[in-house]
Design an enzyme around this catalytic site. Structure first.
Site, PDB file in Angstrom:
ATOM      1  CG  HIS A 144       7.415 -16.521  -7.305  1.00 45.92           C
ATOM      2  ND1 HIS A 144       7.377 -17.732  -7.585  1.00 45.92           N
ATOM      3  CD2 HIS A 144       7.794 -16.864  -6.019  1.00 45.92           C
ATOM      4  CE1 HIS A 144       7.449 -18.626  -6.325  1.00 45.92           C
ATOM      5  NE2 HIS A 144       7.639 -18.220  -6.142  1.00 45.92           N
ATOM      6  CD  GLU A 197      -2.127  -1.282   2.707  1.00 47.26           C
ATOM      7  OE1 GLU A 197      -3.746  -0.238   2.485  1.00 47.26           O
ATOM      8  OE2 GLU A 197      -2.632  -2.356   2.887  1.00 47.26           O
ATOM      9  NE  ARG A 233      -2.269 -14.024  -4.948  1.00 50.37           N
ATOM     10  CZ  ARG A 233      -3.203 -13.735  -4.366  1.00 50.37           C
ATOM     11  NH1 ARG A 233      -3.447 -12.734  -3.320  1.00 50.37           N
ATOM     12  NH2 ARG A 233      -4.602 -13.361  -4.331  1.00 50.37           N
ATOM     13  NE  ARG A 247      -9.184  -7.574  -0.830  1.00 47.33           N
ATOM     14  CZ  ARG A 247      -8.864  -6.562  -0.702  1.00 47.33           C
ATOM     15  NH1 ARG A 247      -9.162  -5.496  -1.186  1.00 47.33           N
ATOM     16  NH2 ARG A 247      -7.812  -6.166  -0.215  1.00 47.33           N
ATOM     17  CE  LYS A 273      -3.531   0.670  -2.544  1.00 48.84           C
ATOM     18  NZ  LYS A 273      -4.253   0.082  -2.537  1.00 48.84           N
TER      19      LYS A 273
END
Length: 264
Positions: free
Chosen positions: A88, A3, A107, A254, A54
């Site tokens: 990754h 964030e 991800r 969420r 962000k």
DNA sequence: ATTGCTTCCTGAGCGC
DNA sequence: TGCGCTCAGGAAGCAA
């Protein structure tokens, strides 16, 4: 994941490492990571690195803007060994002096987008005010939220209202504001708007002071964790300092943590 | 216009 | 040990 405080910490770390460096190339290891919205070519040297919400915005001498969003698990790691690759690694920004920035992202939601300097960038235009700027005040909130019936939690997560807050800081901000996250945004009083503004500034600047919050993935450019997680009051907690149990509910898909005693 | 649901993807942690 | 399930800090795109 990252964030505002985490993104800002990353940018702070990049300032004395990559500004003025000449970008040789950007290597994409996983398709769907790097997007050229202009003809692929020389980007030149990095002039400045800034933040909006962000987003990380890197401006170069060749009139380009590199927009980076880390989404949930993205990291930018500065590496002086050209051969080293992270687990990754989705892309690499290679500099002329044989150092590089690794873009690591478990991800794969994160993106690197290259624009021309004067391109219209819808994602940036849509963003609401910066929570640490003077534009973000109770009058702004009142004006924006007067017709919004959605829960205040959902509204504070909306980047079109305030740019840079995520699930963790919204939970903390509402806790310190003593406001129930389920409360409809337009039901807040002027005093509560004022308090939210104060708590937004307070929580974000404290988090910045401690280099952000690491729950699992977040790391700064030196691959170090933040330290603000030790100051969290509700997010991920079982009990409140007041002694009552923290509630965990779902809002807009969420998780929301709050103390039913302290937050009304 | 606003809201909330789904989707993108991988990995960790849990119960059985 | 291993399987399957749920969950994770974000936000675009879509339908109601």
């Amino acid at each position: 994941m990252p964030e505002l405080p985490e993104v800002q910490t990353i940018i702070n770390g990049l300032q004395n490492k990559v500004v003025n460096k000449n970008i040789t190339k950007i290597i994409e290891h996983r398709p769907g990571t790097v997007f050229w919205n202009k003809k692929e070519g020389n980007l030149g040297e990095i002039v400045s690195i800034s933040r909006r919400g962000k987003y990380i915005i890197i401006q170069t001498t060749n009139k380009c803007k590199i927009l980076i969003h880390l989404r949930m698990t993205g990291k930018l790691i500065f590496e002086t060994n050209l051969k080293k690759v992270s687990s990754h690694c989705r892309a690499e920004i290679i500099f002329e002096d044989e150092t590089k920035l690794l873009f690591d992202d478990v991800r794969t939601f994160g993106k690197i987008e290259i624009f021309s300097l004067d391109d219209y960038i819808p994602a940036l235009e849509k963003l609401g005010s910066e929570p640490l700027s003077k534009d973000f005040n109770y009058k702004y909130l009142n004006k924006k939220l007067i017709k919004r019936k959605a829960p205040i939690k959902n509204i504070l997560l909306d980047q079109k209202i305030v740019a840079g807050l995520g699930n963790i800081y919204v939970a903390e901000i509402l806790y310190h504001s003593k406001i129930d996250p389920r409360k409809p945004a337009n039901k807040l009083t002027i005093d509560q708007f004022k308090n939210v503004v104060i708590q937004v500034r307070s929580v974000l600047s404290d988090a910045l002071k401690y280099n952000g919050t690491t729950i699992s993935d977040y790391r700064n450019v030196d691959d170090k964790t933040g330290e603000f997680q030790q100051f969290l009051k509700v997010y991920g907690k079982k009990t409140c300092e007041c002694g009552s149990m923290i509630n965990k509910i779902k809002q807009a898909g969420r998780s929301t943590y709050f103390c039913p005693e302290c937050q009304r």
